[in-house]
Scaffold this motif. Structure first.
Motif, PDB file in Angstrom:
ATOM      1  N   ASP A  39      25.598 -10.274 -43.298  1.00 52.96           N
ATOM      2  CA  ASP A  39      25.101 -11.636 -43.066  1.00 52.96           C
ATOM      3  C   ASP A  39      26.252 -12.638 -43.286  1.00 52.96           C
ATOM      4  O   ASP A  39      26.438 -13.165 -44.378  1.00 52.96           O
ATOM      5  CB  ASP A  39      23.922 -11.878 -44.034  1.00 52.96           C
ATOM      6  CG  ASP A  39      23.565 -13.338 -44.174  1.00 52.96           C
ATOM      7  OD1 ASP A  39      23.715 -14.076 -43.181  1.00 52.96           O
ATOM      8  OD2 ASP A  39      23.147 -13.739 -45.282  1.00 52.96           O
ATOM      9  N   VAL A  40      27.008 -12.888 -42.233  1.00 56.12           N
ATOM     10  CA  VAL A  40      28.163 -13.798 -42.339  1.00 56.12           C
ATOM     11  C   VAL A  40      27.816 -15.125 -41.684  1.00 56.12           C
ATOM     12  O   VAL A  40      27.194 -15.160 -40.622  1.00 56.12           O
ATOM     13  CB  VAL A  40      29.390 -13.232 -41.559  1.00 56.12           C
ATOM     14  CG1 VAL A  40      30.616 -14.100 -41.771  1.00 56.12           C
ATOM     15  CG2 VAL A  40      29.677 -11.814 -41.936  1.00 56.12           C
ATOM     16  N   ILE A  41      28.208 -16.217 -42.340  1.00 52.80           N
ATOM     17  CA  ILE A  41      28.063 -17.532 -41.693  1.00 52.80           C
ATOM     18  C   ILE A  41      29.412 -17.839 -41.060  1.00 52.80           C
ATOM     19  O   ILE A  41      30.449 -17.850 -41.732  1.00 52.80           O
ATOM     20  CB  ILE A  41      27.698 -18.633 -42.712  1.00 52.80           C
ATOM     21  CG1 ILE A  41      26.416 -18.274 -43.453  1.00 52.80           C
ATOM     22  CG2 ILE A  41      27.622 -19.987 -42.020  1.00 52.80           C
ATOM     23  CD1 ILE A  41      25.133 -18.701 -42.850  1.00 52.80           C
ATOM     24  N   ASN A  42      29.378 -18.101 -39.765  1.00 52.87           N
ATOM     25  CA  ASN A  42      30.623 -18.267 -39.025  1.00 52.87           C
ATOM     26  C   ASN A  42      30.957 -19.746 -38.805  1.00 52.87           C
ATOM     27  O   ASN A  42      30.304 -20.426 -38.021  1.00 52.87           O
ATOM     28  CB  ASN A  42      30.481 -17.550 -37.673  1.00 52.87           C
ATOM     29  CG  ASN A  42      31.807 -17.436 -36.968  1.00 52.87           C
ATOM     30  OD1 ASN A  42      32.825 -17.953 -37.444  1.00 52.87           O
ATOM     31  ND2 ASN A  42      31.814 -16.773 -35.829  1.00 52.87           N
ATOM     32  N   LEU A  43      31.970 -20.232 -39.518  1.00 51.60           N
ATOM     33  CA  LEU A  43      32.406 -21.621 -39.309  1.00 51.60           C
ATOM     34  C   LEU A  43      33.785 -21.634 -38.636  1.00 51.60           C
ATOM     35  O   LEU A  43      34.636 -22.460 -38.946  1.00 51.60           O
ATOM     36  CB  LEU A  43      32.435 -22.379 -40.641  1.00 51.60           C
ATOM     37  CG  LEU A  43      31.111 -22.491 -41.401  1.00 51.60           C
ATOM     38  CD1 LEU A  43      31.283 -23.309 -42.687  1.00 51.60           C
ATOM     39  CD2 LEU A  43      30.020 -23.135 -40.542  1.00 51.60           C
ATOM     40  N   THR A  44      33.982 -20.681 -37.719  1.00 56.11           N
ATOM     41  CA  THR A  44      35.303 -20.585 -37.084  1.00 56.11           C
ATOM     42  C   THR A  44      35.306 -21.025 -35.622  1.00 56.11           C
ATOM     43  O   THR A  44      36.366 -21.032 -34.995  1.00 56.11           O
ATOM     44  CB  THR A  44      35.840 -19.137 -37.114  1.00 56.11           C
ATOM     45  OG1 THR A  44      35.045 -18.327 -36.241  1.00 56.11           O
ATOM     46  CG2 THR A  44      35.828 -18.545 -38.516  1.00 56.11           C
ATOM     47  N   ALA A  45      34.147 -21.379 -35.073  1.00 57.02           N
ATOM     48  CA  ALA A  45      34.063 -21.571 -33.618  1.00 57.02           C
ATOM     49  C   ALA A  45      35.085 -22.580 -33.095  1.00 57.02           C
ATOM     50  O   ALA A  45      35.194 -23.687 -33.609  1.00 57.02           O
ATOM     51  CB  ALA A  45      32.662 -22.014 -33.234  1.00 57.02           C
ATOM     52  N   SER A 385      34.677 -25.321 -38.687  1.00 55.32           N
ATOM     53  CA  SER A 385      34.173 -25.859 -37.419  1.00 55.32           C
ATOM     54  C   SER A 385      32.722 -26.300 -37.585  1.00 55.32           C
ATOM     55  O   SER A 385      31.932 -25.595 -38.207  1.00 55.32           O
ATOM     56  CB  SER A 385      34.260 -24.779 -36.357  1.00 55.32           C
ATOM     57  OG  SER A 385      33.502 -25.137 -35.227  1.00 55.32           O
ATOM     58  N   PHE A 386      32.394 -27.460 -37.013  1.00 52.26           N
ATOM     59  CA  PHE A 386      30.981 -27.858 -37.016  1.00 52.26           C
ATOM     60  C   PHE A 386      30.359 -27.724 -35.622  1.00 52.26           C
ATOM     61  O   PHE A 386      29.343 -28.348 -35.323  1.00 52.26           O
ATOM     62  CB  PHE A 386      30.745 -29.237 -37.635  1.00 52.26           C
ATOM     63  CG  PHE A 386      31.671 -30.337 -37.200  1.00 52.26           C
ATOM     64  CD1 PHE A 386      32.825 -30.603 -37.912  1.00 52.26           C
ATOM     65  CD2 PHE A 386      31.369 -31.121 -36.090  1.00 52.26           C
ATOM     66  CE1 PHE A 386      33.679 -31.629 -37.536  1.00 52.26           C
ATOM     67  CE2 PHE A 386      32.202 -32.155 -35.706  1.00 52.26           C
ATOM     68  CZ  PHE A 386      33.369 -32.404 -36.423  1.00 52.26           C
ATOM     69  N   ALA A 387      30.967 -26.870 -34.791  1.00 44.38           N
ATOM     70  CA  ALA A 387      30.355 -26.552 -33.493  1.00 44.38           C
ATOM     71  C   ALA A 387      29.377 -25.396 -33.686  1.00 44.38           C
ATOM     72  O   ALA A 387      29.510 -24.335 -33.073  1.00 44.38           O
ATOM     73  CB  ALA A 387      31.431 -26.204 -32.484  1.00 44.38           C
ATOM     74  N   THR A 388      28.461 -25.605 -34.582  1.00 48.43           N
ATOM     75  CA  THR A 388      27.423 -24.598 -34.837  1.00 48.43           C
ATOM     76  C   THR A 388      26.165 -25.316 -35.314  1.00 48.43           C
ATOM     77  O   THR A 388      26.194 -26.525 -35.535  1.00 48.43           O
ATOM     78  CB  THR A 388      27.947 -23.547 -35.857  1.00 48.43           C
ATOM     79  OG1 THR A 388      27.023 -22.476 -35.904  1.00 48.43           O
ATOM     80  CG2 THR A 388      28.138 -24.116 -37.248  1.00 48.43           C
ATOM     81  N   ASP A 389      25.083 -24.571 -35.491  1.00 48.30           N
ATOM     82  CA  ASP A 389      23.809 -25.238 -35.816  1.00 48.30           C
ATOM     83  C   ASP A 389      23.782 -25.777 -37.252  1.00 48.30           C
ATOM     84  O   ASP A 389      24.537 -25.313 -38.107  1.00 48.30           O
ATOM     85  CB  ASP A 389      22.643 -24.252 -35.606  1.00 48.30           C
ATOM     86  CG  ASP A 389      22.810 -23.040 -36.480  1.00 48.30           C
ATOM     87  OD1 ASP A 389      22.211 -23.004 -37.558  1.00 48.30           O
ATOM     88  OD2 ASP A 389      23.581 -22.126 -36.108  1.00 48.30           O
ATOM     89  N   GLU A 390      22.908 -26.733 -37.482  1.00 49.52           N
ATOM     90  CA  GLU A 390      22.865 -27.431 -38.780  1.00 49.52           C
ATOM     91  C   GLU A 390      22.557 -26.471 -39.931  1.00 49.52           C
ATOM     92  O   GLU A 390      23.095 -26.605 -41.031  1.00 49.52           O
ATOM     93  CB  GLU A 390      21.834 -28.566 -38.744  1.00 49.52           C
ATOM     94  CG  GLU A 390      22.256 -29.664 -37.794  1.00 49.52           C
ATOM     95  CD  GLU A 390      21.330 -30.867 -37.797  1.00 49.52           C
ATOM     96  OE1 GLU A 390      20.549 -31.015 -38.768  1.00 49.52           O
ATOM     97  OE2 GLU A 390      21.393 -31.651 -36.829  1.00 49.52           O
ATOM     98  N   LYS A 391      21.711 -25.493 -39.656  1.00 51.32           N
ATOM     99  CA  LYS A 391      21.343 -24.527 -40.708  1.00 51.32           C
ATOM    100  C   LYS A 391      22.591 -23.759 -41.161  1.00 51.32           C
ATOM    101  O   LYS A 391      22.818 -23.596 -42.367  1.00 51.32           O
ATOM    102  CB  LYS A 391      20.272 -23.569 -40.153  1.00 51.32           C
ATOM    103  CG  LYS A 391      19.635 -22.689 -41.169  1.00 51.32           C
ATOM    104  CD  LYS A 391      18.356 -22.062 -40.602  1.00 51.32           C
ATOM    105  CE  LYS A 391      17.888 -20.927 -41.469  1.00 51.32           C
ATOM    106  NZ  LYS A 391      18.562 -19.657 -41.203  1.00 51.32           N
ATOM    107  N   SER A 392      23.385 -23.310 -40.213  1.00 52.57           N
ATOM    108  CA  SER A 392      24.602 -22.556 -40.566  1.00 52.57           C
ATOM    109  C   SER A 392      25.587 -23.453 -41.321  1.00 52.57           C
ATOM    110  O   SER A 392      26.259 -22.995 -42.254  1.00 52.57           O
ATOM    111  CB  SER A 392      25.287 -22.010 -39.321  1.00 52.57           C
ATOM    112  OG  SER A 392      24.439 -21.124 -38.656  1.00 52.57           O
TER     113      SER A 392
END
Ligand SMILES: Cc1ncc(COP(=O)(O)O)c(C=O)c1O
Length: 407
Positions: A39-45, A385-392
Motif C-alpha cells: 500500500d504505497v502512496i505515490n506523490l511522484t507523478a 507532486s500534487f497531481a493526484t487525488d486529495e485523499k492520497s
C-alpha cells in the motif's frame, strides 16, 4: 551507464557520464511495489491526473476513420504548425505585433523533450558551455552532455525563490557560454518568473560582451498551470529584442494532459529551425499523425475549458502545504506554477545521506513515494507532486509527517 569490460563488444562512449532518468526509474519501482500489493502512496507523478480533452479524443477517432495514416511532413501537419504559431503569437504579443511567427518557424516534435534535444543538438559543438539555473529539470544536463556540451549550473536556492538574479547571470557568462536554459513555471520548484524579472534577466544578458553568441532555450511546457497572482510570461514577451537567439519550447503534455501522446514543439528563427528539421528528418521524421490531429483540437479549445483543472491544482497545492505544516523542520516553499512542492529535508538527513537515501527510507518505512532532489541539482530537497487525488495527498502527508516526527 553500464560499465564496459575489455573483450566485450563495445558501446559508444557518447553515453559515458550520462545517467538514466531517475524519475522514470523511481516510478517503475513504485509500480512494482503496488503490483506486489504494497500500500504505497505515490506523490511522484510528473503528469496531470486528468483525461485528454474530449475534443482531442474525437479528433483522433475522426482521423482514424479518415485514413490519416500516412507520413506527415517532418515539421508537422501544416494546420498544426499554424495553430502553434497562433498560440505562440498570442503569448508573445509584444513581439508578434511586429514580427509574427509563421508555420515555417515551428517544428512539431515527440514531446517537449525532443524539441529540447533537437535544439541542443543543432546548436552545440564539443566543449560549448550551457548555463542551467539549479534546481533544474533533470534531463537538461544529460541532454547537454549527449550533445557534447558542458553543463554549468547557476545556484538558485529556496531563499531566493529558486530564481536566478541578473547579477548571477552576469557573473556566469563567459566566452564559452553558448546556451542559457530557462524554465518557467519550473519543474521541480514551481518557481515562476514575472515579466519584470525576465526583463531584468534579458537586460543582464544584453549587457554582456558575449550576448550575441548566446542562445536562450525557454522551456514553457507548464505555461497553463499558474497558481498564484503572477501570470505566466513567455521569455520573448518580456524580451522581444532577443527574438533571433531564442527558441521557445512547449507542448500539450502538461497543458492538455496528453503526456503519453508525445507531442511538443519548438518555435524559432528560420536558420535554427531548418537545422532541427534536417536532424529530425534523418532521425525520427514527422510525429505520429494521430497525435497531431489531437493536438490541433486541443489547441483550438478555449482557455475556459481548463479553468477548473488549474483551480483544482491550486486547491490541492494548498491542501498539501497545509498538511505539511506539522513537519516543522521541513523547509516549505509555495510554488507559483506547475504541480510540485519542492521541500527542504536537510534537517532530517543522517550524516553522509542525501535526498536519494532519504526518499528510499520514506518509501520503505512510511510507504510514501517522493522524488529525491539530487538528480534535479539539490541533494537536500524532495519533490512532492500534487497531481493526484486529495485523499492520497492527505494520507501521504500524514504518513510522511508522522514518520518525520518519529525520527
Ligand atoms: C520542465 C520540463 N520540460 C520538458 C518536459 C518534457 O515534456 P514531454 O513529456 O512533452 O516530452 C518535462 C516533462 O516532465 C518537463 O517537466
Amino acid at each position: 551507464m553500464i560499465p564496459q569490460k575489455e573483450g566485450e563488444l563495445q558501446l559508444s562512449r557518447r553515453l559515458e557520464g550520462v545517467s538514466e532518468s531517475a524519475t522514470l526509474k523511481l516510478n517503475a519501482t513504485v509500480q512494482q511495489m503496488k503490483a506486489q500489493g504494497v500500500d504505497v502512496i505515490n506523490l511522484t507523478a510528473g503528469e496531470p491526473d486528468y483525461f485528454v480533452p474530449e475534443a482531442a479524443k474525437k479528433a483522433v477517432i475522426d482521423a482514424v476513420h479518415a485514413n490519416q495514416s500516412k507520413y506527415t511532413p517532418v515539421g508537422g501537419l501544416p494546420a498544426l504548425r499554424e495553430e502553434i504559431a497562433r498560440k505562440t503569437n498570442e503569448q508573445q504579443k509584444s513581439l508578434s505585433s511586429n514580427r509574427p511567427w509563421k508555420s515555417n518557424h515551428v517544428v512539431v516534435t515527440n514531446g517537449g523533450k525532443q524539441a529540447l534535444f533537437n535544439s541542443l543538438m543543432a546548436i552545440l559543438n564539443p566543449g560549448d558551455e550551457v548555463l542551467i539555473p539549479a534546481p533544474y529539470w533533470l534531463s537538461y544536463p544529460e541532454m547537454v552532455k549527449l550533445a557534447g556540451g558542458i553543463p554549468k549550473f547557476i545556484p538558485a536556492s529556496g531563499a531566493q525563490g529558486f530564481k536566478i538574479t541578473p547579477e548571477q547571470l552576469t557573473q556566469s557568462i563567459g566566452p564559452h557560454v553558448k546556451v542559457l536554459i530557462l524554465n518557467s513555471p519550473s519543474n521541480p520548484t514551481g518557481a515562476l518568473y514575472s515579466k519584470e524579472e525576465y526583463k531584468a534577466l534579458g537586460a543582464a544578458l544584453a549587457q554582456s560582451p558575449y550576448s550575441k553568441n548566446i542562445w536562450i532555450l525557454s522551456d514553457e511546457i507548464y505555461d497553463r498551470i499558474t497558481l498564484g497572482a503572477t501570470p505566466f510570461c513567455s521569455f520573448l514577451e518580456a524580451n522581444p529584442e532577443l527574438v533571433d537567439q531564442t527558441i521557445t519550447i512547449n507542448g500539450v503534455s502538461k497543458s492538455a494532459a496528453m503526456t503519453g501522446w508525445r507531442l511538443g514543439w519548438s518555435v524559432a528563427g528560420e536558420k535554427v529551425t531548418q537545422a532541427m528539421l534536417t536532424l529530425q528528418g534523418q532521425s525520427t521524421s514527422g510525429v505520429n499523425a494521430l497525435a497531431q490531429w489531437a493536438a490541433i483540437a486541443a489547441l483550438k479549445l478555449p482557455e475556459s475549458e481548463f479553468t477548473s483543472q488549474v483551480e483544482s491544482f491550486r486547491k490541492r497545492r494548498d491542501l498539501l502545504l497545509e498538511n505539511l505544516k506539522k513537519a516543522r523542520k521541513l523547509e516549505k516553499y509555495t510554488p507559483d506554477g506547475a504541480f510540485y512542492v519542492f521541500a527542504g529535508v536537510g534537517k532530517y538527513l543522517r550524516p553522509g545521506e542525501d535526498s536519494i537515501d532519504f526518499a528510499q527510507r520514506v518509501l520503505e518505512e512510511a510507504k510514501v513515494a517522493v522524488v529525491p532532489g539530487t538528480p534535479f541539482g539539490d541533494p537536500e530537497c524532495v519533490r512532492l507532486s500534487f497531481a493526484t487525488d486529495e485523499k492520497s495527498i492527505t494520507e501521504g502527508c500524514q504518513r510522511l509527517v508522522s514518520y518525520l516526527d518519529s525520527i
